[in-house]
Design a protein around this motif. Structure first.
Motif, mmCIF file in Angstrom:
data_model
loop_
_atom_site.group_PDB
_atom_site.id
_atom_site.type_symbol
_atom_site.label_atom_id
_atom_site.label_comp_id
_atom_site.label_asym_id
_atom_site.label_seq_id
_atom_site.Cartn_x
_atom_site.Cartn_y
_atom_site.Cartn_z
ATOM 1 N N THR A 37 -3.077 46.228 28.342
ATOM 2 C CA THR A 37 -4.166 46.227 29.409
ATOM 3 C C THR A 37 -4.767 44.890 29.575
ATOM 4 N N LEU A 38 -5.321 44.137 28.956
ATOM 5 C CA LEU A 38 -5.911 42.957 29.019
ATOM 6 C C LEU A 38 -5.154 41.747 27.953
ATOM 7 N N TYR A 39 -5.478 40.617 27.971
ATOM 8 C CA TYR A 39 -5.167 39.541 27.040
ATOM 9 C C TYR A 39 -6.211 39.662 25.993
ATOM 10 N N GLY A 40 -5.582 39.462 24.803
ATOM 11 C CA GLY A 40 -6.361 39.495 23.711
ATOM 12 C C GLY A 40 -6.161 38.482 22.901
ATOM 13 N N VAL A 41 -7.100 38.259 21.896
ATOM 14 C CA VAL A 41 -7.065 37.437 20.802
ATOM 15 C C VAL A 41 -6.920 38.063 19.340
ATOM 16 N N ALA A 42 -5.930 37.492 18.543
ATOM 17 C CA ALA A 42 -5.720 38.279 17.352
ATOM 18 C C ALA A 42 -5.659 37.207 16.070
ATOM 19 N N THR A 43 -5.946 38.040 14.945
ATOM 20 C CA THR A 43 -5.735 37.255 13.768
ATOM 21 C C THR A 43 -5.554 38.234 12.696
ATOM 22 N N LEU A 44 -5.216 37.912 11.287
ATOM 23 C CA LEU A 44 -4.639 38.903 10.229
ATOM 24 C C LEU A 44 -6.276 39.409 10.166
ATOM 25 N N ALA A 45 -6.263 40.948 9.779
ATOM 26 C CA ALA A 45 -7.550 41.736 9.581
ATOM 27 C C ALA A 45 -7.946 41.382 8.290
ATOM 28 N N GLN A 46 -7.073 41.278 7.456
ATOM 29 C CA GLN A 46 -7.361 41.271 5.949
ATOM 30 C C GLN A 46 -7.812 39.759 5.376
ATOM 31 N N ASN A 47 -7.593 38.734 6.419
ATOM 32 C CA ASN A 47 -7.983 37.317 6.301
ATOM 33 C C ASN A 47 -9.626 37.156 6.587
ATOM 34 N N THR A 48 -10.588 37.306 5.687
ATOM 35 C CA THR A 48 -12.065 37.120 6.131
ATOM 36 C C THR A 48 -12.361 35.767 7.119
ATOM 37 N N GLU A 49 -11.733 34.755 6.574
ATOM 38 C CA GLU A 49 -12.037 33.469 6.969
ATOM 39 C C GLU A 49 -11.596 33.533 8.516
ATOM 40 N N ALA A 50 -10.297 34.025 8.582
ATOM 41 C CA ALA A 50 -9.593 33.781 9.931
ATOM 42 C C ALA A 50 -10.441 34.991 11.058
ATOM 43 N N VAL A 51 -10.926 36.015 10.286
ATOM 44 C CA VAL A 51 -11.742 36.860 11.344
ATOM 45 C C VAL A 51 -13.021 36.281 11.716
ATOM 46 N N ASP A 52 -13.737 35.529 10.684
ATOM 47 C CA ASP A 52 -14.991 34.999 11.027
ATOM 48 C C ASP A 52 -14.679 33.734 11.982
ATOM 49 N N ALA A 53 -13.603 33.110 12.027
ATOM 50 C CA ALA A 53 -13.276 31.873 12.889
ATOM 51 C C ALA A 53 -12.924 32.436 14.056
ATOM 52 N N MET A 54 -12.211 33.605 14.268
ATOM 53 C CA MET A 54 -12.177 34.446 15.533
ATOM 54 C C MET A 54 -13.567 34.558 16.357
ATOM 55 N N CYS A 55 -14.498 35.357 15.453
ATOM 56 C CA CYS A 55 -15.744 35.736 15.997
ATOM 57 C C CYS A 55 -16.364 34.491 16.532
ATOM 58 N N ARG A 56 -16.216 33.441 16.062
ATOM 59 C CA ARG A 56 -16.933 32.031 16.284
ATOM 60 C C ARG A 56 -16.556 31.521 17.702
ATOM 61 N N ILE A 57 -14.980 31.823 17.891
ATOM 62 C CA ILE A 57 -14.483 31.274 18.981
ATOM 63 C C ILE A 57 -15.089 32.234 20.222
ATOM 64 N N LYS A 58 -15.047 33.540 19.692
ATOM 65 C CA LYS A 58 -15.612 34.511 20.997
ATOM 66 C C LYS A 58 -17.207 34.316 21.170
ATOM 67 N N ARG A 59 -17.641 33.722 20.258
ATOM 68 C CA ARG A 59 -19.356 33.741 20.154
ATOM 69 C C ARG A 59 -19.959 35.097 19.974
ATOM 70 N N ARG A 60 -19.469 35.699 19.087
ATOM 71 C CA ARG A 60 -19.844 37.004 18.798
ATOM 72 C C ARG A 60 -20.028 37.279 17.168
#
Length: 221
Positions: A37-60
């Motif tokens: 559908t759209l472009y997405g950003v991804a990281t490993l869901a089991q890696n909390t630090e990576a998920v938090d970093a992804m949220c910071r990039i998204k500003r969410r």
């Protein structure tokens, strides 16, 4: 290899790009990639630090707006969510532009969407994403490649402002054949046995409703 990699026509093989994406994800990195559908950003869901970093990039805020996961095959879904409906629904809807919201299992990272008991699960109709998720052996946290509250993206140039924060951008060309209006996947809650609830109409609502009703599920408010 450049941070921006085209899936075709750049002298790098498909398998090499899959292997690079998997390597970076396992290192806790964040990548951008095309979905069905759209472009997405991804990281490993089991890696909390990576998920938090992804949220910071998204500003969410990870605790306020839910993040879906992506797996490589239908067989992976029961590892992370409780399937309370006929298994044929999975094969009728997936892979495709549909997110199924299920009761989450304890195997899923409790720090991912920590305030809710459900999880949205996707299998995009994209060999690249399916191969990456399967090779990782665990789910990808997947969200749209745009700053929160801004327009979803159909080309890598549309989220160019995010590139410096990403470890890899996989360019699959211009998207939109499946979802030209940028509606995103249809999101449907199947966490209550025998019932469904549409969370987001998305780009595949009519087909999704036909499948669910054919299997005898009833709509709930």
């Amino acid at each position: 290899m450049s941070k921006i990699v085209k899936l075709t026509g750049n002298g790098v093989s498909f398998d090499e790009i899959v292997n690079l994406a998997v390597k970076l994800l396992k290192e806790g990195k964040i990548i951008a990639l095309p979905t069905d559908t759209l472009y997405g950003v991804a990281t490993l869901a089991q890696n909390t630090e990576a998920v938090d970093a992804m949220c910071r990039i998204k500003r969410r805020d990870n605790g306020k707006k839910n993040i879906a996961i992506c797996v490589g095959s239908i067989e992976d879904i029961p590892k992370w969510g409780k399937v309370l409906f006929p298994q044929t629904i999975l094969s009728d809807l997936l892979p495709g532009p549909v997110t199924l919201v299920l009761e989450r299992k304890s195997s899923l990272n409790p720090c991912l969407n920590p305030s809710i008991s459900t999880i949205g699960i996707r299998i995009p109709k994209s060999k690249f994403i399916q191969d990456v998720a399967s090779a990782c052996g665990e789910p990808l946290a997947l969200t749209s490649a745009n700053i929160s509250t801004t327009t979803s993206t159909l080309a890598v140039q549309e989220f160019k402002d995010m590139w410096p924060s990403l470890d890899l951008v996989v360019d699959g060309g211009i998207l939109g054949q499946c979802d030209p209006h940028r509606l995103g996947s249809t999101v449907v809650d199947l966490s209550v046995k025998g019932f469904f609830k549409v969370i987001r109409n998305g780009c595949s609502l009519e087909r999704t409703l036909l499948v669910l009703e054919r299997h005898g599920l009833k709509m709930r408010e």
